[in-house]
Scaffold this motif. Structure first.
Motif, mmCIF file in Angstrom:
data_model
loop_
_atom_site.group_PDB
_atom_site.id
_atom_site.type_symbol
_atom_site.label_atom_id
_atom_site.label_comp_id
_atom_site.label_asym_id
_atom_site.label_seq_id
_atom_site.Cartn_x
_atom_site.Cartn_y
_atom_site.Cartn_z
ATOM 1 N N GLN A 87 -40.048 119.759 -17.768
ATOM 2 C CA GLN A 87 -40.920 119.803 -18.938
ATOM 3 C C GLN A 87 -42.388 119.639 -18.549
ATOM 4 O OE1 GLN A 87 -39.758 120.672 -22.000
ATOM 5 N NE2 GLN A 87 -37.848 120.914 -20.855
ATOM 6 N N THR A 90 -43.481 123.091 -17.427
ATOM 7 C CA THR A 90 -43.666 123.967 -18.592
ATOM 8 C C THR A 90 -44.941 123.618 -19.349
ATOM 9 O OG1 THR A 90 -41.290 124.312 -18.877
ATOM 10 C CG2 THR A 90 -42.672 124.690 -20.794
ATOM 11 N N GLN A 191 -39.363 127.774 -18.670
ATOM 12 C CA GLN A 191 -38.692 127.028 -19.737
ATOM 13 C C GLN A 191 -37.315 127.609 -20.018
ATOM 14 O OE1 GLN A 191 -39.292 124.257 -21.118
ATOM 15 N NE2 GLN A 191 -38.002 124.233 -22.937
ATOM 16 N N GLY A 195 -35.570 124.664 -18.793
ATOM 17 C CA GLY A 195 -36.032 123.745 -19.833
ATOM 18 C C GLY A 195 -34.993 123.222 -20.790
ATOM 19 N N GLY A 203 -38.952 116.471 -25.060
ATOM 20 C CA GLY A 203 -39.466 117.474 -24.138
ATOM 21 C C GLY A 203 -40.873 117.911 -24.486
ATOM 22 N N THR A 204 -41.144 118.100 -25.787
ATOM 23 C CA THR A 204 -42.486 118.507 -26.202
ATOM 24 C C THR A 204 -43.521 117.436 -25.879
ATOM 25 O OG1 THR A 204 -41.520 119.814 -27.994
ATOM 26 C CG2 THR A 204 -43.865 119.312 -28.154
ATOM 27 N N GLN A 207 -44.313 117.646 -22.264
ATOM 28 C CA GLN A 207 -45.139 118.822 -21.994
ATOM 29 C C GLN A 207 -46.609 118.542 -22.264
ATOM 30 O OE1 GLN A 207 -43.716 122.331 -24.025
ATOM 31 N NE2 GLN A 207 -41.611 122.016 -23.340
#
Length: 309
Positions: A87, A90, A191, A195, A203-204, A207
């Motif tokens: 992550q 990404t 991703q 991902g 995960g966000t 990131q």
């Protein structure tokens, strides 16, 4: 009593038809394009009041504050440091390199139309890479759609390039757009390949930690970090934080998980036409007949790519 036997000529039970996906799932591509297309508009509103990397660092920091409670709630979805490392990669590519490149290019004088045209190569670049990297097969119909989509994008932004002196543009600005293209392409492929297996909220958040680090280092290295907190800047910042960084990015991650990389990437062909329509509504930028035809060509190209028939 003899048990009743089934009749050999009895009609077979009808095969179960697969349930159609929920309305929100079917609407995700359209909603993603509409939200993502407002990114250039937000940059146009906000960049006069802050340098690009400083602007992005403030944006990412605000996103992290909003995502922190969700990430804590999703800590049960933690699957290890390897997944977190994926992550981070990404986030550095999709948010840090892509958005940093776009904002830097626009701040250096590259028009939104030219930037959209450069980044518009992404679906073709993705289609070339999905075979050897992901094992996805791009059909002849999809290749035709990808080429049509690129042609439609060129028609939409072509009128904006006439008389703008593209050859005299600062090459640094063009480098920024090319880096953005490479960042979003590599990030999408990465991703899709690595991902999965982690909660989307967690995960966000990871990131955006990586993205904030990338643009934060850039801001410290090359910018004064001065900000004018005007009403337009606050509006642009709020819009980009909530609508783009939370809404559109979440949709993009879900689309990548659910679909093939080439199909997801083809949606980016629709961004310049929708951006052009939005700019026409907000700023009175004209749309000539060639641009209108180009929007139709781009839509037809995307339809060929995403169709499963």
């Amino acid at each position: 009593m003899r048990a009743m036997s089934s009749r050999p000529d009895a009609p077979a039970a009808p095969a179960a038809t697969p349930a159609s996906p929920p309305l929100f799932v079917r609407a995700m591509p359209v909603l993603f394009v509409l939200l993502w297309s407002t990114g250039f508009i937000g940059a146009k509103f906000g960049l006069p009041y802050a340098e690009p990397f400083t602007f992005l660092f403030i944006r990412f920091a605000a996103v992290l504050v909003l995502l922190a409670p969700l990430a804590v709630a999703a800590r049960g979805g933690w699957t290890g440091w390897r997944a977190a490392g994926h992550q981070l990669v990404t986030g550095a590519l999709v948010h840090g390199v892509y958005l940093g490149g776009v904002f830097w290019a626009i701040e250096q004088g590259l028009s939104a139309g030219v930037a959209a045209l450069v980044v518009g190569v992404q679906p073709l670049l993705t289609a070339v890479a999905v075979g050897p990297l992901l094992g996805e097969r791009v059909t002849g119909r999809q290749w035709l759609g990808l080429v049509l989509g690129l042609g439609g994008v060129g028609m939409v932004v072509g009128e904006k390039l006439v008389g703008t002196g593209v050859g005299a543009l600062d090459p640094v600005a063009l480098v920024g757009a090319v880096l953005a293209l490479l960042g979003i392409t590599a990030g999408t492929l990465y991703q899709k390949r690595f991902g999965g297996g982690i909660d989307l909220r967690l995960g966000t958040f990871i990131q955006y930690v990586a993205a904030a680090a990338v643009v934060g280092v850039a801001a410290l290295a090359v910018e004064t970090r001065a900000v004018q907190w005007t009403g337009e800047f606050v509006f642009a910042l709020g819009w980009l934080v909530v609508v783009l960084s939370l809404g559109a990015i979440s949709l993009l991650m879900m689309l990548i998980r659910r679909g093939e990389a080439a199909r997801t990437a083809s949606l980016f062909y629709l961004v310049p036409p929708v951006t052009a329509v939005t700019a026409w509504g907000l700023f009175g930028e004209t749309l000539g007949p060639v641009a209108l035809v180009g929007m139709g060509v781009a839509v037809a190209g995307v339809a060929l790519v995403v169709s499963r028939r």
